[in-house]
Design an enzyme around this catalytic site. Structure first.
Site, mmCIF file in Angstrom:
data_model
loop_
_atom_site.group_PDB
_atom_site.id
_atom_site.type_symbol
_atom_site.label_atom_id
_atom_site.label_comp_id
_atom_site.label_asym_id
_atom_site.label_seq_id
_atom_site.Cartn_x
_atom_site.Cartn_y
_atom_site.Cartn_z
ATOM 1 N N HIS A 5 -60.673 14.603 84.824
ATOM 2 C CA HIS A 5 -60.803 14.067 83.568
ATOM 3 C C HIS A 5 -62.356 13.796 83.484
ATOM 4 O O HIS A 5 -62.969 13.237 84.124
ATOM 5 C CB HIS A 5 -59.929 12.880 83.446
ATOM 6 C CG HIS A 5 -59.941 12.391 82.148
ATOM 7 N ND1 HIS A 5 -58.801 12.880 81.424
ATOM 8 C CD2 HIS A 5 -60.594 11.526 81.338
ATOM 9 C CE1 HIS A 5 -59.010 12.279 79.999
ATOM 10 N NE2 HIS A 5 -59.896 11.481 80.051
ATOM 11 N N ALA A 6 -62.687 14.147 82.229
ATOM 12 C CA ALA A 6 -64.058 14.333 81.837
ATOM 13 C C ALA A 6 -64.777 12.785 81.855
ATOM 14 O O ALA A 6 -64.005 11.744 81.129
ATOM 15 C CB ALA A 6 -64.431 14.763 80.347
ATOM 16 N N HIS A 20 -68.771 14.616 73.210
ATOM 17 C CA HIS A 20 -68.169 13.199 73.207
ATOM 18 C C HIS A 20 -68.723 12.608 74.277
ATOM 19 O O HIS A 20 -69.251 11.282 74.139
ATOM 20 C CB HIS A 20 -66.710 13.464 73.567
ATOM 21 C CG HIS A 20 -66.144 12.027 73.943
ATOM 22 N ND1 HIS A 20 -65.528 11.209 72.944
ATOM 23 C CD2 HIS A 20 -65.959 11.250 75.060
ATOM 24 C CE1 HIS A 20 -64.900 10.159 73.669
ATOM 25 N NE2 HIS A 20 -65.238 10.223 74.730
ATOM 26 N N GLU A 21 -69.025 13.286 75.537
ATOM 27 C CA GLU A 21 -69.457 12.653 76.715
ATOM 28 C C GLU A 21 -70.775 12.326 76.564
ATOM 29 O O GLU A 21 -71.426 11.352 76.843
ATOM 30 C CB GLU A 21 -69.307 13.571 77.713
ATOM 31 C CG GLU A 21 -67.670 13.773 78.439
ATOM 32 C CD GLU A 21 -67.087 12.533 78.371
ATOM 33 O OE1 GLU A 21 -67.371 11.339 78.925
ATOM 34 O OE2 GLU A 21 -65.907 12.685 78.036
ATOM 35 N N HIS A 76 -71.746 9.266 74.911
ATOM 36 C CA HIS A 76 -71.801 8.056 76.067
ATOM 37 C C HIS A 76 -73.236 7.955 76.896
ATOM 38 O O HIS A 76 -74.038 6.888 76.921
ATOM 39 C CB HIS A 76 -70.786 8.147 77.179
ATOM 40 C CG HIS A 76 -69.240 8.009 76.561
ATOM 41 N ND1 HIS A 76 -69.118 6.977 75.966
ATOM 42 C CD2 HIS A 76 -68.432 8.823 76.737
ATOM 43 C CE1 HIS A 76 -67.653 7.021 75.774
ATOM 44 N NE2 HIS A 76 -67.282 8.252 76.293
ATOM 45 N N GLU A 84 -66.826 5.010 72.567
ATOM 46 C CA GLU A 84 -66.097 6.179 72.343
ATOM 47 C C GLU A 84 -66.415 7.030 71.197
ATOM 48 O O GLU A 84 -66.069 8.226 70.925
ATOM 49 C CB GLU A 84 -64.647 6.056 72.560
ATOM 50 C CG GLU A 84 -64.133 5.206 73.748
ATOM 51 C CD GLU A 84 -64.379 6.076 75.012
ATOM 52 O OE1 GLU A 84 -64.620 7.454 74.704
ATOM 53 O OE2 GLU A 84 -64.483 5.556 76.067
ATOM 54 N N HIS A 106 -55.257 7.806 81.906
ATOM 55 C CA HIS A 106 -55.839 6.531 81.646
ATOM 56 C C HIS A 106 -54.927 5.214 82.228
ATOM 57 O O HIS A 106 -55.262 4.059 82.461
ATOM 58 C CB HIS A 106 -56.153 6.111 80.118
ATOM 59 C CG HIS A 106 -57.072 7.205 79.794
ATOM 60 N ND1 HIS A 106 -56.701 8.608 79.635
ATOM 61 C CD2 HIS A 106 -58.233 7.072 79.161
ATOM 62 C CE1 HIS A 106 -58.149 8.975 78.996
ATOM 63 N NE2 HIS A 106 -58.682 8.055 78.783
ATOM 64 N N TYR A 127 -59.765 4.251 71.930
ATOM 65 C CA TYR A 127 -59.887 5.610 71.423
ATOM 66 C C TYR A 127 -59.311 5.420 69.959
ATOM 67 O O TYR A 127 -59.646 6.161 69.071
ATOM 68 C CB TYR A 127 -59.208 6.478 72.349
ATOM 69 C CG TYR A 127 -59.659 6.617 73.771
ATOM 70 C CD1 TYR A 127 -60.797 7.511 73.938
ATOM 71 C CD2 TYR A 127 -59.107 6.010 74.514
ATOM 72 C CE1 TYR A 127 -61.462 7.433 75.209
ATOM 73 C CE2 TYR A 127 -59.676 6.137 75.841
ATOM 74 C CZ TYR A 127 -60.975 6.663 76.166
ATOM 75 O OH TYR A 127 -61.116 7.020 77.528
#
Ligand code: X8Z
Ligand code: ZN
Length: 611
Positions: A354-355, A384-385, A388, A412, A512, A522
């Protein structure tokens, strides 16, 4: 990463958000702590020492967690659980000691730090050392079990399928029986996690109560600078704002699926079977776009095919993401990012696929962990990552307790905000498509995007509806699965493709839940990212339809974004929102405006059929 790793700031921003005016911390009775008696000087020293200690322990736990997540074995799991136990123990102790300064006359900055400290944990653990050790081991093991999960058709150990492989089937197969097998096969991996989850809920709730919260869910809801009940009401308000948009998309999708698979498989008056939507959790439907594409308004390109045809590799995917951020004026990723990240799935060991985006030293040692596939979906996940990672680097200059996002939904939303600027003209600029499709393709473009963003909303909302009820005891273990499917039918309008019983633990088949990562973030991020996009497009001087805006290369928009990221969690989130957007409330009108042309089109399609 880990949500079981308290206090580390990874993508998930384990850390919290804060709690200005928080009235939910009733005090536990502890003779060692004299509530509110400490002086200002003592308080300042206490905070400085706490930040130093937390930084050290978070770095240690983060390193152990990194090794565990990129190499799951019994040993790495035990080492990670150990480090987490020490970290949670220290954080709990410091949160309790912080009460000593409740009445001290402190600067706003110190007051805020004390509040943040008390809300730091995502996994509250009992003070009893045996119980604390048990709950940290449980969470490490649940995440590990999910990471190692496989489906071996016909019990043949030589033919086992990983989640990545099963997700590919869910995305690409149009054979309902094959889809059903992949769906049921994956959901089986969660059966053994059920008993661990039951115990985990008991222990974590005990920890939450000892810290003065009603239960773990109440503690999670307290992290948003408002009363926990007001937060739940805010989620519901936003859901009601977007529900008509979801309903239009749902009605259109169900009819198209019914035409494709027949009324016996998809009835027009029943929930959609959850295996037909192109995704294991039916949380994003873009993979079935080809089944739904408008005849005269297709978007005109398939990014997955283009990336594959060009032999794009994982590194190039990440380079595309980095290129967007540098075009806004951010620095290139540090050399250590490239040396230390895991961006493809190793062939020789178990990992958590999971990323996630990691902040190992709270300075520049940021990393990406992802089993990147060459698809449009993962093109978006990379952005997305990196959102972060760029957030983490932007707030690294703040004191430790402020090295977090304004609230967890902000963390997020950043990368997704940037990915909203991945428009056809941008793809042409990168050389990925030759020409920008004609304007009639806009409906196809918007439909594809809605299948990702709008389809997600009810799922984003319901995961924590379920967990809040589980933590509060409203849903008991005997009804875990039943309650899960009630919510999935109520909000998403989907039903299980095969019969379920209370032997099953379908929530545990979603990362999750075993990893104990809150999910409300999210849902909110899917609303906030459009609000951010609207503000940045305004800053860039764009005045056309919101869905056509790309802020690529716009330094003014980049500066506005950077300034907000650099605030970290130093102020309550409405102040951060205001700095970026001029607005201080979360607001779904941006997502509604963005999809307005599609909504009219869907309503027209749905009307024609019902006439
Ligand atoms: O878990 C994630 C990210 C890491 S924070 C890949 N997401 C949620 C999910 O996959 O369920 C992104 C959107 C929703
Ligand atoms: Zn994320």
């Amino acid at each position: 990463m880990s949500f079981n790793f308290q206090g580390r700031q990874l993508w998930l921003g384990l850390f919290f958000s804060l709690s200005v005016g928080l009235a939910l911390m009733s005090c536990t009775d502890n003779p060692n702590v004299v509530s509110g008696a400490g002086s200002k000087d003592e308080a300042e020293k206490f905070i400085a020492d706490a930040e130093k200690r937390l930084l050290e322990l978070n770095i240690k736990a983060g390193r152990a967690d990194w090794v565990k997540s990129t190499f799951i074995t019994d040993d790495t799991e035990a080492l990670a659980a150990d480090a987490n136990e020490t970290l949670i123990g220290a954080t709990t102790e410091l949160a309790e000691q912080a009460r000593r300064y409740e009445n001290a006359d402190l600067s706003p900055e110190s007051k805020r730090k004390l509040k943040l400290l008390k809300l730091l944990l995502t996994l509250p653990a009992p003070k009893d050392p045996n119980e604390r050790s048990e709950v940290t081991k449980l969470t490490a093991s649940m995440e590990g079990d999910y990471g190692k999960g496989k489906y071996c058709p016909d019990g043949d150990k030589g033919k086992c399928l990983s989640l990545s492989e099963l997700e590919q089937i869910m995305a690409n197969s149009r054979d309902p029986e094959e889809l059903k097998k992949a769906w049921a096969g994956w959901h089986q991996i969660a059966v053994p996690i059920r008993k661990d989850y039951v115990r985990f809920v008991e222990l974590s709730n005990k920890g939450a109560k000892e810290m003065g919260f009603k239960d773990t869910g109440a503690m999670w809801r307290s992290k948003y600078d408002m009363e926990p009940d007001a937060f739940a009401a805010e989620m519901e308000r936003l859901w009601q704002q977007v529900k008509p948009l979801y309903d239009s998309l749902y009605t259109y999708t169900r009819r198209k699926l019914s035409e494709k698979y027949g009324q016996e498989v998809v009835a027009l008056d029943k929930p959609i079977p959850a295996h037909l939507l192109g995704n294991m959790w039916a949380q994003g439907w873009a993979n079935i776009y080809p089944l739904l594409a408008p005849a005269n308004a297709d978007r005109g390109y398939d990014l997955t095919q283009i990336l594959k045809a060009r032999n794009t590799d994982a590194k190039q995917m990440v380079r595309y993401g980095e290129g967007f951020f540098t075009s806004l004026g951010f620095e290139p990723l540090p050399a250590t990012f490239w040396e230390r990240s895991m961006i493809t799935k190793p062939a020789d060991r178990e990992v958590v696929c999971h990323a996630s985006a990691w902040d190992i030293d709270y300075e520049k040692d940021v990393r990406l962990k992802m089993c990147t596939q060459i698809t449009e979906e993962d093109f978006t996940v990379v952005h997305h990552e990196l959102g972060h990672n760029y957030y983490q680097m932007a707030y690294s200059g703040k004191p430790f307790l402020f090295r977090e996002s304004a609230n967890d939904a902000f963390h997020e939303a950043i990368g997704d905000t940037v990915a909203l600027s991945v428009t056809p003209p941008y793809l042409k600029q990168l050389g990925l498509i030759d020409k920008v499709p004609d304007p009639q393709a806009d409906i196809g473009f918007l439909l594809n995007r809605a299948l990702d963003k709008v389809a997600f909303l009810p799922f984003g909302y319901l995961v924590d509806q379920w967990r809040w009820k589980v933590f509060s005891g409203e849903v008991k273990p005997d009804d875990y699965n039943k309650a899960w499917w009630e919510l999935r039918e109520k909000y998403q309008g989907v039903a299980p493709p095969v019969p379920r019983t209370e032997q099953d633990f379908d929530p545990g088949a979603k990362y999750h839940v075993p990893a104990n990562t809150p999910y409300a973030r999210y849902f909110l991020a899917h609303i906030l990212q459009f609000q951010f996009h609207r503000a940045l497009c305004r800053e860039a001087g764009f005045s056309g339809p919101l869905y056509q805006c790309s802020i690529y290369g716009n330094k003014k928009a980049g500066e506005r974004l950077r300034a907000m990221l650099a605030m970290g969690s130093s102020e309550p989130w409405p102040a951060a929102l205001k700095a970026m957007t001029g607005e201080d409330k979360m607001d779904a009108t941006a997502i509604i405006d963005y999809f307005a042309p599609l909504k009219s089109w869907l309503d027209e399609q749905n009307k024609q059929v019902s006439e």
